[in-house]
Write an enzyme that holds these catalytic residues in place. Structure first.
Site, mmCIF file in Angstrom:
data_model
loop_
_atom_site.group_PDB
_atom_site.id
_atom_site.type_symbol
_atom_site.label_atom_id
_atom_site.label_comp_id
_atom_site.label_asym_id
_atom_site.label_seq_id
_atom_site.Cartn_x
_atom_site.Cartn_y
_atom_site.Cartn_z
ATOM 1 N N TYR A 92 15.494 -29.331 -20.863
ATOM 2 C CA TYR A 92 15.251 -29.428 -22.307
ATOM 3 C C TYR A 92 14.766 -28.092 -22.867
ATOM 4 C CZ TYR A 92 14.101 -32.073 -26.576
ATOM 5 O OH TYR A 92 14.057 -32.590 -27.852
ATOM 6 N N SER A 189 15.305 -32.448 -14.689
ATOM 7 C CA SER A 189 14.776 -32.958 -15.944
ATOM 8 C C SER A 189 15.939 -33.368 -16.864
ATOM 9 C CB SER A 189 13.855 -31.922 -16.592
ATOM 10 O OG SER A 189 13.122 -32.492 -17.645
ATOM 11 N N GLN A 190 16.076 -32.736 -18.057
ATOM 12 C CA GLN A 190 17.232 -33.064 -18.887
ATOM 13 C C GLN A 190 18.530 -32.800 -18.134
ATOM 14 O OE1 GLN A 190 18.284 -31.971 -23.342
ATOM 15 N NE2 GLN A 190 18.844 -30.258 -22.019
ATOM 16 N N ASP A 276 4.183 -36.771 -11.886
ATOM 17 C CA ASP A 276 4.995 -36.346 -13.037
ATOM 18 C C ASP A 276 4.717 -37.251 -14.233
ATOM 19 O OD1 ASP A 276 6.936 -35.528 -14.822
ATOM 20 O OD2 ASP A 276 8.553 -35.476 -13.339
ATOM 21 N N HIS A 305 5.855 -32.277 -12.997
ATOM 22 C CA HIS A 305 7.262 -32.205 -13.383
ATOM 23 C C HIS A 305 8.007 -31.054 -12.709
ATOM 24 C CE1 HIS A 305 10.628 -33.525 -15.693
ATOM 25 N NE2 HIS A 305 10.724 -32.420 -16.417
#
Length: 326
Positions: A92, A189-190, A276, A305
């Site tokens: 992101y 992540s994204q 996370d 994360h």
């Protein structure tokens, strides 16, 4: 950050019911068919950078709506193809960054494409981006991308992003240096959520999926237990638009990683950080436990994360070397 989610023994069994719209497959089949009406028009322009062991290309192609999507395409210098290929999607807010940031997989002997996420990277000084998103929705949204067009699946931001990402696989499959039977998608992540979606949408074309701490997964639980962005963008939107909850979550159900994971048949290597609070462990395990193909998950008990970071990268290199050997 202390442990805040379910204990590990419960996470390993956590397989919630999926909120899947009846026309999920039809929605995506139509979306991808509409995109296919646009020629990929892939371009690979040699990029002059003094790196001795790789060849770098400034890549672009037509994504959703024919919009031009940018990326880097990198090959091992002098390698004889066709090569296995890694397609990477970005976290992101990030863009493709600089050419020298993206050489690991080529140095390991793979063709490599990193795809920009439209509309992101404009304010990221470490990983700048150059791909705009000229589309929006017909209603206001919270700051960021999570609620852009969220009251209509047709207009939702990630409809465009996931379509771009599928088209990126089409691009590398058509490149003469690439072995189309050995395609891996990768992201954290994204980027992990995007890779998960692509593997579910193209189960016959993706051989492996390397999915780290995936975002865009199990939306309802995520927004209920984490105060962190980007999921908190949805909370802020709903706190203002109090009458939009039902429609918001209906739209999100077309983009939920649980529904893509249930269609994933590639060999998958996941990772999760038990501390996370951006992409909570239960959301990761929910997708992992729905995954239909052969799968492994690396658990990092003391990490947030960042997950496994370099440890996970080395694990991915070893994983693909074993899968794609010969």
């Amino acid at each position: 950050m202390p442990l805040f989610d379910l204990p590990l023994e419960r996470l390993r069994e956590y397989r919630p019911e999926r909120d899947e719209p009846a026309d999920f497959d039809g929605f995506w089949a139509r979306t991808l068919a509409e995109a296919a009406e646009h020629d990929l028009a892939a371009e690979f322009v040699p990029y002059d950078v003094p790196l001795a062991n790789v060849e770098v290309y400034d890549a672009s192609f037509s994504g959703w709506g024919g919009d031009r999507i940018r990326g880097w395409f990198v090959l091992p210098r002098g390698a004889e193809g066709p090569l296995p290929c890694v397609v990477q999607y970005i976290g992101y807010s990030g863009g493709r960054g600089f050419a020298h940031d993206n050489i690991l997989w080529a140095t390991a002997g793979y063709a490599y494409l990193i795809m920009e996420t439209r509309g992101m990277g404009g304010g990221n000084t470490e990983r700048p981006g150059h791909t705009p998103d000229p589309h929006g929705g017909d209603h206001v949204h919270a700051f960021g991308m999570m609620t852009r067009g969220v009251l209509d699946p047709e207009q939702y931001y990630y409809r465009r992003v996931f379509t771009d990402a599928v088209r990126a696989v089409d691009v590398v499959r058509s490149h003469p240096a690439v072995d189309p039977s050995r395609i891996a998608v990768l992201g954290g992540s994204q980027g992990g959520g995007i890779a998960q979606a692509v593997a579910g949408l193209r189960p016959d074309q993706v051989r492996a999926a390397l999915i780290d701490v995936p975002f865009l997964t199990h939306f309802r639980r995520a927004v209920e237990i984490t105060p962190r962005d980007p999921y908190a963008e949805i909370v802020r939107f709903l706190s203002t638009h109090r009458d939009a909850e039902e429609q918001t979550f209906r739209t999100l159900s077309y983009f939920d990683g649980l529904n893509f994971a249930a269609r994933g048949r590639a060999d998958a290597l996941y990772s999760v950080g038990l501390m996370d609070d951006v992409c909570p462990p239960s959301t990761v395990f929910a997708a992992y436990n729905h995954w239909q193909g052969e799968k492994e998950i690396n658990v990092y008990p003391w990490n947030n994360h960042e997950g496994g970071s370099g440890f996970q990268k080395e694990a991915q290199l070893r994983y693909l070397a074993g899968l794609f050997k010969g």
